[in-house]
Each structure stands twice: as structure tokens, then as C-alpha cells.
Write a protein that holds these residues in place. Structure first.
Motif, short mmCIF file in Angstrom:
data_model
loop_
_atom_site.label_atom_id
_atom_site.label_comp_id
_atom_site.label_asym_id
_atom_site.label_seq_id
_atom_site.Cartn_x
_atom_site.Cartn_y
_atom_site.Cartn_z
N VAL A 70 0.85 -1.20 0.00
CA VAL A 70 0.00 0.00 0.00
C VAL A 70 0.88 1.24 0.00
O VAL A 70 0.64 2.20 -0.74
CB VAL A 70 -0.94 0.00 1.22
N SER A 73 2.39 1.83 -3.43
CA SER A 73 1.43 2.43 -4.35
C SER A 73 1.25 3.91 -4.08
O SER A 73 1.28 4.74 -5.00
CB SER A 73 0.09 1.70 -4.25
N LEU A 74 1.10 4.27 -2.81
CA LEU A 74 0.92 5.68 -2.45
C LEU A 74 2.14 6.50 -2.84
O LEU A 74 2.03 7.60 -3.40
CB LEU A 74 0.66 5.80 -0.94
N CYS A 78 2.11 9.55 -5.84
CA CYS A 78 2.33 10.94 -5.43
C CYS A 78 3.66 11.51 -5.94
O CYS A 78 3.76 12.70 -6.26
CB CYS A 78 2.30 11.05 -3.90
N VAL A 124 6.19 3.74 1.30
CA VAL A 124 6.02 5.07 0.71
C VAL A 124 7.35 5.55 0.13
O VAL A 124 7.42 6.06 -0.99
CB VAL A 124 5.48 6.07 1.75
N GLY A 391 2.38 2.81 -9.69
CA GLY A 391 1.35 2.87 -8.67
C GLY A 391 0.20 1.91 -8.94
O GLY A 391 -0.27 1.21 -8.03
N THR A 395 -1.12 -1.73 -6.92
CA THR A 395 -2.42 -2.20 -6.46
C THR A 395 -2.58 -3.69 -6.79
O THR A 395 -3.20 -4.44 -6.03
CB THR A 395 -3.56 -1.39 -7.11
#
Length: 456
Positions: A70, A73-74, A78, A124, A391, A395
């Protein structure tokens, strides 16, 4: 102004041989991706020891496995738009340092909740790093060698994953699973210091963003000493259908880019679903099938080694033959190897050979998707486009890790798991072929981009 005082960065980089600064970017990118591969894949190798140490059931590790994904992906979604506005260099340096600090924090986690949060934050940082180093490398490379250099550097990701398997066995046995996180944190912090001193900014981006003349002249002379001076005008004739459109996701999904973006996203989603399902759960599955902890770690390393070979070679094929067909062939090979493993899962030596071959096809297909993305988008939106490919792919990785947890709870055998893996690979074949056929229908950005690569 005379023609000798004009430097077109688009042809300047493509006409020159690969120089010292470009090799520096390649080496630094390789090191970043080795550490990314190590950090990203380490949970699959740590999981068996963590289960024993904390007395956990296999299926409760699902949130932990997915948390890092997760975060990946974030970070990917971004960081790309940020890099298209602020530049690639600083986003890369800060991201490497951040995931190093967060990996160290994982070593001091006292329970599953703390470890899950720390892995989320580590993800992240990792997610922000990978698409931007890929973008920077693509923008430093000549078009005629772009796919080769991008995918060759990505062999570092597979090597890092393999290194994670080999080192994890040693570190866990002698120092405990926490030592793996310490290694995965200290090394990125040391690399961030080196990046601060050695990593250049993309010349293509600097011209696109209108950076000060003195910085652009210095960047040109770093590539070719004595080429530019204060009177030199730096331009870029790179093809783009964006006009004055604002950078961001809207541009990635604009007219000529829309279908190609969606098809690369779908293929990357399917490819990462398979990769992360195996990377996170293959050692545990192998152990439950009767292998020792050492053998389970080894088979996970074999998968990553096969991927490293595939990453190195697929770009050579893409720079020589039609890129979409090469990537489609790699996904088809992944489906074929998955089917053979499902049939011969009970034969130990055959399993090692087939898992190596699966790693070769699976990871070369994923690396090929990255190379397709770097060639598909122009400089103005390249970081955004590539980061969204990452990204969306992540998922799929999240779904793969979660599906693995469900499969463990359902007590699926190796045969069942590998039969399932055939389906996403075949979906990816269809997606890439749809992208190729759409480009053949008429003049579009995709067709222009691929034609430029072939001609160069």
C-alpha cells in the motif's frame, strides 16, 4: 544566433555515445534498485522466522504483507507528479533516505501493529524512489539504447531480492530477523549520502522546466566538456501532443495517451499481482510442502536470480525488435512456466529449474512494461506517467499479497497456486497487444514514439 550556439538536447543526447556521467547514473540507479529489491522482498524471507518467533498463524500476516505494498502504491502515485514539477534528483535522494530510516524502525517493532505501520512508511519511500530513478535513467539514455539501459538497471531489483534471500538465511540464523531490517536501513542511508554528492538532474527536465541558463550550460558541459557557453541556447525538439496542457494525471489520460496508459496499467497490475504473490508467499508455501527453512529461502532466491537475468536481457530484445511483441512474449512465457510448475511441482530439481525460468519471464515482462512507459510518454509528463504505471501495478501487488493470505487460509497446494498464476499473465498479453494494435490504426503519440525508437 548561429546554429553552433544552439543545442537540441533531444538529438544531442541521442547522437552521443554513453559518457561518464551517464554511466554514473546507471551505476547509482543499479545500486538504488538493489536496495529496493532487498527491502521490498525481505518480508517473504523474514515471514517464516517471524511466525516462529511471535507464534503467529500464516494467514494473519496478510495485513503486514500488504502494508508495504500500500505504501509503495501511495509513494508511486504521489512522487511522479512531484518530480515533474520539482525535478527528479531531490525526490530520489529524499525518498532513499526516508525508506532507510523507516526500515531501521521496523527492527525495533514490538508487535505486529507497529511492524505493519513501519512497513507502510517504508513502502512510501520505496514507491517514490523506483519510478523516478527509472525516469531519470531514461532521460539520460540515448533513445537507441533506452530500453536496454532501463531494463538492465532493473536487474538490480532482482539481484537485491536474491541478496535478500541469501543474506536473510545467514542474518536470521545468527542475529535474528531484526538484523535483516537493520541491513535494509543502514545501506540506503549510506547510499543517500553518495547520491547527494554524485547524482545529477535530468538535462531534459531542466530545459523543459526552464531552469537557469548557467545550470543548463554546466549540465551540457558535464556531458560534453566545452560544448556550451553563456551564449548557447538549449532547446528540445522532442515530440509531444500535450501543447500547453497542465502536467499531471489528466495529461497521462489525454487523447493519444489514454488507451496506451490504460493497457500498460492493466498489464502492470497483472504482472505485479503474480510477482508479489510469489515473492511474499513462495518460501512459506515451499516450507509447508515439505522443504526446510533453508530450502524455502533458496527457492525464493532462485526466483529472483531468474528475474535478474530476465531484466538484463529483455531490453536488448526490445531495442532490436518490436517492443510490444517482446513484452507480450515474456508474459506468455510466464503463463507457460506457471503451468509447467503446476504439473511438475512434486519434482524437486525440476522445480528449481522451472522457478528460475518463471522468474526470468515474469520479471522481464514487468521490466519491459517500465521500458514501454519511458518510451511512451514525453519529458513533460514522463515521471507522472511512469510513476502511475508503478502505482497501478502496486495495487496488483497488494491484491497478490492479500490473495496469498487467502490461499494460505484455504490450504491451496503449489499446484493450485500456479494454475491460478496463468490467468493474470494471459490477461497482460491481451492488454499489450491491444496497445500495439491501437498504435497501428493511425498516427498517434504511441506510433511516433515507437517509430522514433526504431529509427534511432
Amino acid at each position: 544566433m548561429s546554429a553552433s550556439n544552439v543545442v537540441d538536447v533531444h538529438t544531442f543526447l541521442d547522437a552521443r555515445p554513453i559518457g561518464r556521467q551517464q554511466w554514473r547514473v546507471i551505476v547509482l540507479g543499479l545500486l538504488i534498485l538493489v536496495l529496493d529489491g532487498f527491502d521490498t522482498m525481505m518480508m517473504g524471507f523474514i515471514a517464516p522466522a517471524l511466525i516462529q518467533d511471535w507464534g503467529l498463524q500464516r494467514q494473519v500476516l496478510g495485513p503486514l504483507m500488504m502494508s508495504g505494498l500500500v505504501g509503495l502504491s501511495l509513494g508511486s502515485l504521489c512522487a511522479g507528479p512531484l518530480a515533474d514539477r520539482l525535478g527528479r534528483r531531490w525526490v530520489i535522494i529524499l525518498s532513499v533516505a526516508f525508506f532507510g530510516f523507516c526500515s531501521l524502525a521496523c527492527a525495533f517493532a514490538q508487535d505486529l501493529t507497529m511492524l505493519t505501520l513501519a512497513r507502510l512508511l517504508t513502502g512510501v519511500g520505496l514507491g517514490a524512489t523506483m519510478p523516478n530513478i527509472t525516469t531519470l535513467l531514461a532521460e539520460c539514455a540515448p533513445l537507441r539504447r533506452r530500453s536496454t539501459l532501463v531494463t538492465s538497471t532493473w536487474c538490480g531489483f532482482g539481484l537485491g531480492g536474491a541478496l535478500g534471500g541469501l543474506l536473510s538465511e545467514y542474518l536470521i540464523e545468527d542475529y535474528g530477523w531484526q538484523a535483516v531490517f537493520v541491513a535494509g536501513g543502514v545501506l540506503p542511508l549510506l547510499l543517500a549520502v553518495a547520491l547527494l554528492a554524485l547524482l545529477p538532474e535530468s538535462l531534459r527536465f531542466m530545459i523543459q522546466a526552464g531552469k537557469p541558463q548557467a545550470r543548463i550550460v554546466a549540465a551540457i558541459n558535464a556531458l560534453a566538456p566545452g560544448t556550451a557557453d553563456a551564449r548557447t541556447q538549449a532547446i528540445s525538439t522532442e515530440h509531444s501532443d500535450l501543447g500547453n496542457a497542465r502536467q499531471g494525471l489528466g495529461s497521462v489520460l489525454k487523447g493519444p495517451y489514454r488507451l496506451g496508459s490504460l493497457m500498460i496499467w492493466l498489464a502492470m497490475f497483472a504482472g505485479f499481482l503474480n510477482l508479489y504473490l510469489l515473492s511474499n508467499w513462495l518460501p512459506i508455501t515451499a516450507q509447508s510442502a515439505g522443504m526446510t527453512l533453508s530450502q524455502a529461502a533458496l527457492i525464493g532466491a532462485v526466483l529472483q536470480l531468474g528475474g535478474a537475468v530476465g531484466d538484463f536481457s529483455v531490453g536488448l530484445k526490445m531495442d532490436r525488435w518490436e517492443q510490444n511483441n517482446v513484452v507480450s512474449l515474456m508474459f506468455a512465457g510466464s503463463a507457460a512456466m506457471s503451468l509447467l510448475i503446476a504439473i511438475w511441482a512434486g519434482h524437486a530439481w525440476a522445480l528449481y529449474v522451472l522457478v528460475f525460468s518463471l522468474g526470468y519471464f515474469m520479471m522481464s515482462a514487468n521490466a519491459g512494461c517500465f521500458a514501454l512507459a519511458t518510451n511512451f510518454y514525453p519529458t513533460a509528463i514522463r515521471a507522472t506517467g511512469v510513476s502511475w504505471v508503478f502505482g497501478i501495478g502496486r495495487t496488483g501487488a497488494i491484491l497478490g499479497a492479500g490473495a496469498g493470505a487467502l490461499m494460505m487460509g484455504w490450504n491451496w497446494s503449489i499446484t493450485h497456486i500456479f494454475l491460478f498464476l496463468c490467468l493474470p499473465s494471459l490477461i497482460a498479453v491481451i492488454a499489450i497487444q491491444c496497445k500495439r494494435l491501437h498504435a497501428l490504426k493511425g498516427p498517434s503519440t504511441t506510433a511516433v514514439s515507437n517509430a522514433t525508437d526504431d529509427e534511432s
